[in-house]
Design a protein around this motif. Structure first.
Motif, mmCIF file in Angstrom:
data_model
loop_
_atom_site.group_PDB
_atom_site.id
_atom_site.type_symbol
_atom_site.label_atom_id
_atom_site.label_comp_id
_atom_site.label_asym_id
_atom_site.label_seq_id
_atom_site.Cartn_x
_atom_site.Cartn_y
_atom_site.Cartn_z
ATOM 1 N N ASP A 273 69.883 57.327 47.108
ATOM 2 C CA ASP A 273 70.774 57.879 47.991
ATOM 3 C C ASP A 273 70.163 57.006 49.521
ATOM 4 O O ASP A 273 71.062 56.983 50.408
ATOM 5 C CB ASP A 273 70.715 59.229 48.304
ATOM 6 N N GLY A 274 68.793 56.584 49.220
ATOM 7 C CA GLY A 274 68.565 55.931 50.312
ATOM 8 C C GLY A 274 67.190 55.289 50.066
ATOM 9 O O GLY A 274 66.650 55.488 48.957
ATOM 10 N N ILE A 275 66.457 54.506 50.862
ATOM 11 C CA ILE A 275 65.291 53.735 50.504
ATOM 12 C C ILE A 275 64.421 53.890 51.897
ATOM 13 O O ILE A 275 65.023 54.025 52.905
ATOM 14 C CB ILE A 275 65.666 52.171 50.145
ATOM 15 N N VAL A 276 63.016 53.948 51.503
ATOM 16 C CA VAL A 276 62.310 53.586 52.750
ATOM 17 C C VAL A 276 61.383 52.219 52.544
ATOM 18 O O VAL A 276 60.878 51.908 51.693
ATOM 19 C CB VAL A 276 60.971 55.058 52.531
ATOM 20 N N VAL A 277 62.110 51.511 53.654
ATOM 21 C CA VAL A 277 61.221 50.160 53.832
ATOM 22 C C VAL A 277 59.907 50.354 54.055
ATOM 23 O O VAL A 277 59.745 50.982 55.222
ATOM 24 C CB VAL A 277 61.954 49.242 54.751
ATOM 25 N N SER A 278 58.993 50.294 53.342
ATOM 26 C CA SER A 278 57.573 50.583 53.486
ATOM 27 C C SER A 278 56.531 49.738 52.552
ATOM 28 O O SER A 278 56.678 49.343 51.450
ATOM 29 C CB SER A 278 57.411 51.976 53.139
ATOM 30 N N ASN A 279 55.311 49.409 53.189
ATOM 31 C CA ASN A 279 54.189 48.729 52.356
ATOM 32 C C ASN A 279 53.192 49.791 52.471
ATOM 33 O O ASN A 279 51.816 49.557 52.516
ATOM 34 C CB ASN A 279 53.717 47.571 53.080
#
Ligand SMILES: Cc1cc2nc3c(=O)[nH]c(=O)nc-3n(C[C@H](O)[C@H](O)[C@H](O)COP(=O)(O)O)c2cc1C
Length: 383
Positions: A273-279
């Motif tokens: 449903d969604g993504i978190v752009v993250s490192n």
């Protein structure tokens, strides 16, 4: 500079530094390797320039939006942070109260100190639950059931931690060390922090991983819990396992830790449903790009097929605005919420959330935009 009137996230960081034993402050503050990615997260956001616009009717500026289908006072959620209850007494329960008051979602980490039930009791609203894929799948199913029963309807599944990154500050501070030398090193860091010893170490007990106590029977201290958790990270997980996860979770699913447009495409394909752009706040692959630098390409690939959130380096309302301008629907903050809680308790966190909202509103006002949905790439100055 005096710190009697802290104004920014970084002011609270300094307050946290004064209150916490060094190994805990560094655990929050530090990152993997040479901390290059951590620095890039902050620097790349800072390097973006905003377009100032004038003589636009900005009488009514609205920061409200929805994230994962929930109404939010601003496009921000508190990121999952492990062991927050080590930084402030019953930290996760305090944080969820502040998040409720500010009208933003709170995410409870798998390795939080407060268990799901305690956070539920403290909260007046549904909160989000973050999951790490651990080898014991029966445990995952049980955790998901408990999260659902606690009212969680959004699962944040973290996929950028097949194994924990190498964090040199933790090594230098003797975290996880055994024997007399490690004990002395720790004691030397604890003794100058009587407030923390009284307020958190004594009055904040039990200090263990609240959601995992049944799984690690006999574990008396966090070192034993960490050893167990580290042995449980599942390095075999692939995209196929998302299908399995889906069969056990009927709420919203956000995949956290995507930094590559091709992976974003896969996330859409598996029906996130969604993504978190993250490192992971620079705590995993040091040398990886900053989150903000990867956002435009990822947002373009995802389009309207899933919600795109971003975390890493967000420290101000202007940063929130910049992330939205480059294609995010919202942001998560990690370190800042823990600094506030550690440095000044729930009042500090409420203060910061208020400041972030006011800064966002101010930025929108002076950029000449009245609704968050209207913030776009044209608000970034490319000249
Ligand atoms: C001390 C600390 C603990 C963290 N623990 C978790 C965790 O348990 N689960 C998770 O998905 N991410 C964890 N993260 C990553 C955050 O959710 C988030 O991605 C990151 O902090 C964002 O960067 P920022 O700190 O610059 O805001 C942790 C980050 C920090 C600083």
């Amino acid at each position: 500079m005096g710190l009697s009137n802290p104004a920014t996230a970084l002011d609270y960081r300094r307050l946290a530094q004064r209150r916490l034993p060094r190994f805990l402050f560094d655990y929050i503050d530090g990152a993997a390797g040479d901390e290059l990615t951590l620095a890039a997260n902050v620097a790349d956001l800072a390097a973006l320039r905003l377009r100032q616009r004038v003589l636009v009717n900005v009488e009514s500026v609205d920061t409200r939006t929805t994230l994962a289908g929930e109404d939010c006072a601003m496009p921000l959620a508190l990121a999952p942070v492990g062991m927050a209850g080590m930084m402030a007494r019953r930290g996760e329960a305090q944080a969820v109260r502040a998040a409720n008051a500010a009208g933003v979602p709170f995410t409870l980490s798998t390795v939080g100190i407060c268990p799901l039930d305690e956070v539920r009791a403290a909260s007046t609203k549904p909160f989000w639950f973050q999951l790490y894929m651990i080898r014991d799948r029966a445990l995952i199913v049980a955790l998901l059931e408990r999260a659902w029963a606690a009212g969680c309807r959004t699962l944040v599944f973290t996929i950028d931690l097949p194994i924990p990154g190498m964090r040199h500050r933790d090594t230098r501070n003797g975290i996880g060390g055994k024997g007399l030398r490690a004990a002395l090193l720790k004691a030397a860091q604890l003794l100058p922090r009587p407030h923390w010893l009284w307020n958190v170490a004594l009055r904040g007990r039990p200090l263990n991983f609240g959601n995992l106590t049944e799984q690690v029977p006999g574990a008396r201290d966090l070192t034993a819990f960490w050893a167990w958790v580290n042995s449980q990270f599942d390095t075999r997980v692939t995209w196929r396992d998302i299908d399995w996860l889906r069969t056990h979770w009927k709420g919203k699913l956000l995949l956290k830790g995507i930094l590559d447009a091709q992976d974003a495409r896969s996330a859409v394909k598996v029906g996130a449903d969604g993504i978190v752009v993250s490192n992971h706040g620079g705590r995993q692959l040091d040398g990886a790009a900053s989150s903000i630098s990867k956002l435009p390409a990822i947002a373009q690939v995802v389009g309207t097929q899933a919600e795109v959130l971003l975390d890493g380096g967000v420290r101000s309302g202007a940063d929130i605005f910049k992330a939205l301008a480059l294609g995010a629907r919202g942001v998560l903050i990690g370190r800042p919420w823990v600094w506030e809680l550690a440095g000044a308790g729930v009042a500090g966190l409420r203060d910061l959330l208020g400041t972030l909202q006011r800064e966002l509103k101010l930025t929108m006002t002076m950029a000449g935009v009245t609704r968050v949905a209207d913030i776009n790439a044209s608000h970034i100055d490319r000249t």
